[in-house]
Design a protein around this motif. Structure first.
Motif, mmCIF file in Angstrom:
data_model
loop_
_atom_site.group_PDB
_atom_site.id
_atom_site.type_symbol
_atom_site.label_atom_id
_atom_site.label_comp_id
_atom_site.label_asym_id
_atom_site.label_seq_id
_atom_site.Cartn_x
_atom_site.Cartn_y
_atom_site.Cartn_z
ATOM 1 N N ALA A 39 0.755 -1.154 0.017
ATOM 2 C CA ALA A 39 0.107 -0.037 -0.015
ATOM 3 C C ALA A 39 0.991 1.327 0.066
ATOM 4 O O ALA A 39 0.505 2.377 -0.790
ATOM 5 C CB ALA A 39 -0.770 -0.264 1.329
ATOM 6 N N ASP A 40 1.874 1.135 0.544
ATOM 7 C CA ASP A 40 2.980 2.402 0.798
ATOM 8 C C ASP A 40 3.473 2.678 -0.744
ATOM 9 O O ASP A 40 3.437 3.840 -0.927
ATOM 10 C CB ASP A 40 3.908 2.245 1.859
ATOM 11 N N TRP A 41 4.092 1.482 -1.238
ATOM 12 C CA TRP A 41 4.461 1.549 -2.635
ATOM 13 C C TRP A 41 3.530 1.970 -3.283
ATOM 14 O O TRP A 41 3.914 2.785 -4.520
ATOM 15 C CB TRP A 41 5.062 0.292 -3.080
ATOM 16 N N ARG A 42 2.316 1.724 -3.360
ATOM 17 C CA ARG A 42 1.042 2.158 -4.187
ATOM 18 C C ARG A 42 1.123 3.670 -4.432
ATOM 19 O O ARG A 42 0.647 4.324 -5.264
ATOM 20 C CB ARG A 42 -0.192 1.516 -3.755
ATOM 21 N N GLN A 43 1.351 4.300 -3.391
ATOM 22 C CA GLN A 43 1.413 5.750 -3.464
ATOM 23 C C GLN A 43 2.331 6.498 -4.463
ATOM 24 O O GLN A 43 1.781 7.590 -4.989
ATOM 25 C CB GLN A 43 1.974 6.454 -1.815
ATOM 26 N N ASP A 44 3.342 5.879 -5.004
ATOM 27 C CA ASP A 44 4.048 6.252 -5.917
ATOM 28 C C ASP A 44 3.154 6.224 -7.323
ATOM 29 O O ASP A 44 3.542 7.006 -8.205
ATOM 30 C CB ASP A 44 5.308 5.340 -6.134
ATOM 31 N N ASN A 45 2.286 5.245 -7.461
ATOM 32 C CA ASN A 45 1.657 5.127 -8.651
ATOM 33 C C ASN A 45 0.136 4.586 -8.592
ATOM 34 O O ASN A 45 -0.079 3.570 -8.700
ATOM 35 C CB ASN A 45 2.392 4.323 -9.564
#
Length: 212
Positions: free
Chosen positions: A81-87
């Motif tokens: 979910a944190d990585w998702r903030q990038d895309n």
């Protein structure tokens, strides 16, 4: 699957975001293959997404795809979910999917492809069977299952993979590097009769399964 360790490596942590050493080494090579394997506007379900780095990497190369994270482990889903903030346009919020759960595919939409990296050897064989059965329900015509990791090749198996297999079994007898022919048989039983093997660095392979 949920009761077992989710990784065989130490992972760097920054806040909720995790970094996998193995993903750092192989994500570019895997993404390069997926770039050509996935159809236009593909809707991809990733099984056991781990830190979430593979989805980030392939979406850098293919702006047209939608990538669905999943993992039975709550901390891994927080990292995804944190990585998702990038895309957030391409990376979908992670789902708590466990391949050994009864009818885990229930309520999910159809997908163009199902992808999983370095999972079936650190899970019971039922997890591999679960991917195959679920894929039969979720993939439409032309859909693909794409697995990445080490595989055994009988007498021709790489010594490093045989040693890895022995190490895994010493940790958990239900784990182990899977024989190519056994994996092919599992997917053929689910209707995926076409199997293509792509050699990758360090004695790993990508296995692509599709229907006739």
């Amino acid at each position: 699957m949920t009761s077992q360790p989710i990784a065989l490596e130490e992972r760097k942590i920054e806040g909720l975001r995790r970094f996998s050493p193995s993903s750092g080494r192989n994500k570019a090579d895997i993404a390069a293959q997926l770039k050509s394997l996935l159809p236009r506007d593909a809707h991809v379900l990733e099984i056991a997404s781990g830190t979430g780095e593979h989805g980030v990497e392939i979406c850098k190369l293919r702006y047209d795809i939608s990538w669905q994270y999943s993992d039975p482990d709550a901390e891994s889903r927080l990292s995804q979910a944190d990585w998702r903030q990038d895309n957030p346009m391409q990376l979908r919020p992670p789902l708590p999917l466990d391949m050994t759960a009864f009818e885990w595919w229930g309520g999910l939409p159809n997908y163009s492809a199902i992808f999983s990296a370095n999972m079936i050897h650190i899970a019971p064989i039922e997890a591999c069977e679960g991917i195959a059965i679920g894929a039969a329900h979720l993939l439409g015509d032309g859909g693909k299952v794409i697995l990445y990791g080490p595989f055994l090749e009988g007498a021709a198996s790489a010594p490093s993979n045989l040693e890895f297999d022995k190490s895994l079994k010493s940790r958990n007898p239900a784990w182990g590097v899977r024989e190519q022919e056994i994996v092919k048989h599992i997917f053929a039983k689910a209707g995926f009769n076409n199997a293509t093997l792509i050699a990758m660095p360090k004695n790993n392979h990508i296995f692509v399964f599709s229907r006739d």
